[in-house]
Structure formats: structure tokens, C-alpha cells
Design a protein around this motif. Structure first.
Motif, mmCIF file in Angstrom:
data_model
loop_
_atom_site.group_PDB
_atom_site.id
_atom_site.type_symbol
_atom_site.label_atom_id
_atom_site.label_comp_id
_atom_site.label_asym_id
_atom_site.label_seq_id
_atom_site.Cartn_x
_atom_site.Cartn_y
_atom_site.Cartn_z
ATOM 1 N N LEU A 111 74.288 71.817 35.710
ATOM 2 C CA LEU A 111 75.466 73.053 35.820
ATOM 3 C C LEU A 111 74.883 73.732 37.484
ATOM 4 O O LEU A 111 75.549 73.890 38.662
ATOM 5 C CB LEU A 111 76.192 73.565 35.576
ATOM 6 C CG LEU A 111 77.538 72.789 33.515
ATOM 7 C CD1 LEU A 111 77.138 73.569 32.944
ATOM 8 C CD2 LEU A 111 78.536 72.648 34.528
ATOM 9 N N TYR A 112 74.044 74.339 36.816
ATOM 10 C CA TYR A 112 73.349 75.477 37.157
ATOM 11 C C TYR A 112 72.724 74.877 39.034
ATOM 12 O O TYR A 112 73.170 75.013 40.260
ATOM 13 C CB TYR A 112 72.213 76.262 36.815
ATOM 14 C CG TYR A 112 72.965 77.507 36.339
ATOM 15 C CD1 TYR A 112 73.021 78.641 37.179
ATOM 16 C CD2 TYR A 112 72.170 78.273 35.164
ATOM 17 C CE1 TYR A 112 74.033 80.252 36.211
ATOM 18 C CE2 TYR A 112 72.590 78.393 34.743
ATOM 19 C CZ TYR A 112 73.392 80.004 35.060
ATOM 20 O OH TYR A 112 74.033 80.892 34.247
ATOM 21 N N ARG A 113 71.843 73.350 38.795
ATOM 22 C CA ARG A 113 71.932 72.523 40.076
ATOM 23 C C ARG A 113 72.702 71.790 40.791
ATOM 24 O O ARG A 113 72.801 72.367 42.166
ATOM 25 C CB ARG A 113 70.948 71.766 38.719
ATOM 26 C CG ARG A 113 69.900 70.606 40.629
ATOM 27 C CD ARG A 113 68.655 71.843 41.340
ATOM 28 N NE ARG A 113 68.130 70.738 42.521
ATOM 29 C CZ ARG A 113 67.177 70.708 41.763
ATOM 30 N NH1 ARG A 113 66.410 70.647 40.672
ATOM 31 N NH2 ARG A 113 66.715 69.837 42.878
ATOM 32 N N SER A 114 73.947 71.810 40.571
ATOM 33 C CA SER A 114 75.037 71.760 40.907
ATOM 34 C C SER A 114 75.284 72.824 41.962
ATOM 35 O O SER A 114 75.945 72.627 43.308
ATOM 36 C CB SER A 114 75.650 71.210 40.369
ATOM 37 O OG SER A 114 77.516 71.248 40.723
ATOM 38 N N ALA A 115 75.918 74.368 41.462
ATOM 39 C CA ALA A 115 75.839 75.104 42.377
ATOM 40 C C ALA A 115 74.333 75.931 43.591
ATOM 41 O O ALA A 115 75.151 76.260 44.231
ATOM 42 C CB ALA A 115 76.091 76.428 41.357
ATOM 43 N N GLU A 131 77.473 67.480 43.696
ATOM 44 C CA GLU A 131 77.691 66.636 42.214
ATOM 45 C C GLU A 131 76.017 66.344 41.789
ATOM 46 O O GLU A 131 75.681 65.914 42.558
ATOM 47 C CB GLU A 131 78.078 65.277 43.177
ATOM 48 C CG GLU A 131 78.608 64.778 41.330
ATOM 49 C CD GLU A 131 79.990 63.199 41.802
ATOM 50 O OE1 GLU A 131 79.882 62.837 42.415
ATOM 51 O OE2 GLU A 131 80.555 63.664 39.842
ATOM 52 N N VAL A 132 75.860 66.807 40.887
ATOM 53 C CA VAL A 132 74.907 66.731 39.880
ATOM 54 C C VAL A 132 75.024 65.541 39.084
ATOM 55 O O VAL A 132 75.829 65.954 37.606
ATOM 56 C CB VAL A 132 74.029 67.956 39.186
ATOM 57 C CG1 VAL A 132 73.350 66.953 38.320
ATOM 58 C CG2 VAL A 132 73.234 68.593 40.766
ATOM 59 N N PHE A 133 74.965 64.612 38.396
ATOM 60 C CA PHE A 133 74.742 63.698 37.372
ATOM 61 C C PHE A 133 73.851 63.529 36.511
ATOM 62 O O PHE A 133 72.013 64.345 36.687
ATOM 63 C CB PHE A 133 74.211 62.052 37.715
ATOM 64 C CG PHE A 133 75.343 61.597 38.969
ATOM 65 C CD1 PHE A 133 76.445 60.661 38.299
ATOM 66 C CD2 PHE A 133 75.329 61.848 40.458
ATOM 67 C CE1 PHE A 133 77.306 59.781 38.675
ATOM 68 C CE2 PHE A 133 76.362 61.719 40.729
ATOM 69 C CZ PHE A 133 77.716 60.636 40.371
ATOM 70 N N LEU A 134 73.852 63.951 35.019
ATOM 71 C CA LEU A 134 73.045 64.592 33.930
ATOM 72 C C LEU A 134 72.063 63.596 33.765
ATOM 73 O O LEU A 134 70.917 64.089 33.190
ATOM 74 C CB LEU A 134 73.583 64.739 32.704
ATOM 75 C CG LEU A 134 73.973 65.881 32.242
ATOM 76 C CD1 LEU A 134 75.627 66.426 33.651
ATOM 77 C CD2 LEU A 134 74.218 66.798 31.395
ATOM 78 N N SER A 135 71.759 62.219 34.032
ATOM 79 C CA SER A 135 70.811 61.184 34.264
ATOM 80 C C SER A 135 69.750 61.730 35.482
ATOM 81 O O SER A 135 68.815 60.947 34.846
ATOM 82 C CB SER A 135 71.433 59.499 34.840
ATOM 83 O OG SER A 135 71.848 59.391 35.604
ATOM 84 N N GLU A 136 69.812 62.430 36.570
ATOM 85 C CA GLU A 136 69.046 62.598 37.260
ATOM 86 C C GLU A 136 68.117 63.471 36.405
ATOM 87 O O GLU A 136 66.842 63.674 36.944
ATOM 88 C CB GLU A 136 69.800 63.703 38.680
ATOM 89 C CG GLU A 136 70.580 63.070 39.262
ATOM 90 C CD GLU A 136 70.848 64.048 40.215
ATOM 91 O OE1 GLU A 136 70.324 64.708 40.491
ATOM 92 O OE2 GLU A 136 72.470 64.026 40.327
#
Ligand SMILES: NC(=O)c1ccc[n+]([C@@H]2O[C@H](COP(=O)([O-])OP(=O)(O)OC[C@H]3O[C@@H](n4cnc5c(N)ncnc54)[C@H](O)[C@@H]3O)[C@@H](O)[C@H]2O)c1
Length: 360
Positions: A323-327, A332-337
Motif C-alpha cells: 500500500l505504501y509503495r503504491s502511494a 498499481e502495485v501487485f502483491l506478487s511483486e
């Protein structure tokens, strides 16, 4: 059966929710308490008739302890956990968040495994009756296909709250509203609705002078196709209002309200009985620590695995970082990353020094 012997490191605000269970539950024994601030440890030592310490190495060398509860500032949890396990080989109960930096989790797990001890992360709101009921009905299929899950946390944390201790409101030791206050509720959302595939998020610091956010919003896509919304703020004024979760599904709607998602205020599957799944909490910490510690005893004494394993505990930390990385990256950040925040848990040696205890 002999009693399991516990001691606390950290006697601040959350300590009472450990001291209560440890002095009330059959099979648990409080052996000692420790805080850098001697009056804090002394106060509880007198109340519970146990020795007080300001240096945990001294406590661990003198006392016969099997489990250490770590209730220190969040960002120092990994250092304290790893140090206590490496030197003294004790089981650990660690308050939320068990770590801030994603990388620290693997280090904690590795040292626990190699010393054959366990780490139990605290997520006491999982024990709320309302949470258990809605989760059971989602898992059994009674609620049908999940459609939408939302978290709405509106609490009030003015500047004086952050000014109380050096660790509060810092990226190194605390994280913002999403981490400190929101973690329970983002954990519950995943606990009830399942794993999240991707997130988009925004953060802002609006009413206080701190480096972390006081307001965080996000949209979520669950692996099962449901969507989600997170709204977390500590900039509600003038009071705390709610920490609510809504679950909308094919066959009905559940709305968990109250100060800690402790009231099942709407339950269309069984409206007459919704009240049976509501509890009155004196504060946002609730009563879940009592059941949590019963499960610690069951795990260590009866070999019945704790429902909140170390791996379970890591799910919320992974989500926080995504979530922080997306902000931070505005994408959009995929958790699989498996990506981590650039800021959450970033080392700050000067701040860490305040909380690191050297052996005497
Ligand atoms: N489960 C929950 O609902 C809940 C609620 C509140 C706080 N917490 C968590 O509990 C932790 C503590 O929060 P708090 O509000 O009690 O903080 P606090 O600042 O009131 O207490 C922390 C205490 O740890 C002590 N401490 C720090 N380093 C130490 C060391 N090396 N040895 C001994 N004592 C040391 C400090 O002196 C302080 O008294 C945080 O991680 C927080 O996120 C969890």
C-alpha cells in the motif's frame, strides 16, 4: 501441568492487555516486568508482586522465563526479538506490527527456526465475535460470493499524541495512521475476504506536523474478484468515531461497527441474532488478548498450533508495504511483486539507540 512463565519488555500503554491475561489465565504465570523507565516497571511490579527491571539482559539472566512479550516501539521489535532469541532462546509474543521493514520478517523467522522457538504476533481483533461470525459465514459459503470489503477508520490523534514519545510519527519506528492504527483492520479485511491481488493508494499528512501520513485511502482487488476500499485517518476531529468494516456479498451484507469492529450492527443473514455477535469494548484494544494468550498456552503446552502463526502475521505487513509503495510510486502495485515501501521501517540509528539495551 506446570505453568508457562512470561515476562514483559515494555510497560507502556498496551502493557495492561498483557498483564491482565498473564495474571488471570490458568496456566500462565507473570514472572517479571521490564521497562527503560523504572517507574513504569515499578508500578506494575508492585501491583503484581513481581520483580522490576530496567535492563532486559539482567532480567533474562536472573529469572526463569519461557516466553518474552515484546511491547516496545514498533520499529525496534525485530532487533529485540532477534536479540532475545539469539542470546536466550525464548519464545516471543510480539505486539503489532511485528516488524515494519519487509526484510526483517525473514531474519526473525530464520533465527526463531534455528533456535527452535516460536514467535506469536498479536492481532487480537481477529477474536472479536463479529469478525469470527462473518468470516465463518464467508468460508462456509453462507454469504455467497464476496463483492466488496471496506475499512473505515476515523480516529483522532492530535499533535500532542505524536509529541508524547520520540518514536511516534516516524518512518523508522512507527509508520503512519495506516500502520499504527489501521493495521488491525487491513488484517481483518484479508482475514475475512482472503488474499489481495493488487492495490492503488494515496497518502497525505494534513493536520499534524509529522513525517508519516495521518490520512490514507486505497482501492483493492482481491484474488477472488471482490473489490475493496480502505479509508484510514487519525485526522478525525474532535474525537475517535469508528473503526468499521463492511462486507457485501451475493447473499447478504455485514457491517461491523464500534471502536474496533466489535459490534455486528447489520447482518442481513440473521438480523435477530446480530446482537449476540456484538461486544462492548472499554477501549480500542478490546478483550482479544485473553483468547490470544489462551492460544499461546495451547500451542506451547498442548502442541495445538496457534491460529495466528508467524506466516499469518506477515500477511498484513506485506499488504502495508504494498500500500505504501503504491502511494509512493503513484501506481498499481501487485502483491506478487513482493515490493517494500521506500520509507516504512527505514533504519534510523539515532532513534534506535534510544531503545537498544546493551548487556550490563
Ligand atoms: N494490539 C494493540 O491493539 C496495540 C495497542 C497499542 C499499542 N500496540 C503496540 O504495542 C507497542 C507499544 O506501544 P505502546 O503504545 O504501549 O507504547 P509506549 O511508548 O506507551 O510503550 C513502549 C514502552 O517500551 C519501553 N521500552 C522501549 N525500549 C525498551 C527496552 N529496550 N527495554 C525495556 N523497555 C523498553 C518504553 O520505555 C515504553 O515504556 C507498539 O508496537 C504498538 O504498535 C498494540
Amino acid at each position: 501441568m506446570s505453568e508457562l512463565r512470561f515476562a514483559l519488555i515494555g510497560c507502556g500503554r498496551i502493557a495492561k492487555n498483557h498483564l491482565g491475561p498473564l495474571t488471570e489465565i490458568q496456566g500462565a504465570k507473570l514472572v517479571a516486568v521490564c521497562d527503560l523507565i523504572s517507574e513504569r516497571a515499578e508500578g506494575y511490579a508492585q501491583k503484581y508482586n513481581v520483580p522490576a527491571y530496567t535492563n532486559y539482559h539482567t532480567m533474562l539472566k536472573k529469572e526463569n522465563i519461557e516466553v518474552i512479550c515484546i511491547l516496545t516501539p514498533s520499529g525496534i521489535h525485530p532487533q529485540h526479538t532477534i536479540d532475545v532469541i539469539n542470546r536466550y532462546k525464548k519464545h516471543i509474543v510480539v505486539e503489532k506490527p511485528m516488524a515494519l521493514a519487509w526484510d526483517d520478517l525473514a531474519k526473525m523467522k530464520s533465527v526463531a527456526d534455528s533456535n527452535d522457538v516460536k514467535i506469536f504476533p498479536v492481532y487480537q481483533n481477529r477474536y472479536n465475535k463479529a469478525v469470527q461470525k462473518v468470516r465463518d459465514d464467508l468460508l462456509s459459503g453462507a454469504l455467497g460470493k464476496p463483492v466488496l470489503g471496506t475499512v473505515r477508520l476515523r480516529w483522532c490523534r492530535p499533535q500532542k499524541y505524536y509529541d508524547r514519545d520520540p518514536w511516534r510519527g516516524t518512518w523508522a519506528m512507527d509508520g503512519g495512521a495506516l500502520t499504527n492504527q489501521g493495521i488491525h483492520y487491513i488484517d481483518l479485511l484479508q482475514y475475512m475476504l482472503g488474499d489481495i491481488e493488487s492495490v492503488t493508494a494515496r497518502a497525505a499528512t494534513q493536520l499534524v506536523d509529522v513525517e508519516v501520513e495521518d490520512t490514507f485511502v486505497a482501492t483493492l482487488k482481491f484474488k477472488n474478484g471482490a473489490l475493496g476500499v480502505i479509508e484510514v485517518t487519525t485526522a478525525a476531529r474532535p474525537d475517535d468515531f469508528e473503526a468499521s468494516i463492511s462486507v457485501l456479498a451475493e447473499k447478504g451484507t455485514a457491517i461491523l461497527t464500534g471502536i474496533a469492529s466489535n459490534q455486528l450492527s447489520t447482518y442481513t443473514l440473521d438480523p435477530q441474532n446480530a446482537n449476540n455477535y456484538s461486544e462492548d469494548f472499554p477501549d480500542a484494544y478490546g478483550f482479544g488478548h485473553w483468547d490470544f494468550f489462551r492460544d499461546v498456552l495451547a500451542d506451547l503446552q498442548d502442541k495445538k498450533p496457534h491460529p495466528i502463526s508467524f506466516e499469518e502475521g506477515t500477511r498484513a505487513i506485506r499488504l502495508l508495504n504494498a500500500l505504501y509503495r503504491s502511494a509512493e510510486d503513484n501506481r498499481e502495485v501487485f502483491l506478487s511483486e513482493g515490493v517494500a515501501s521506500h520509507k516504512l521501517g527505514k533504519p534510523d540509528d539515532k532513534l534506535a539507540k534510544l531503545y537498544i539495551t546493551e548487556a550490563e
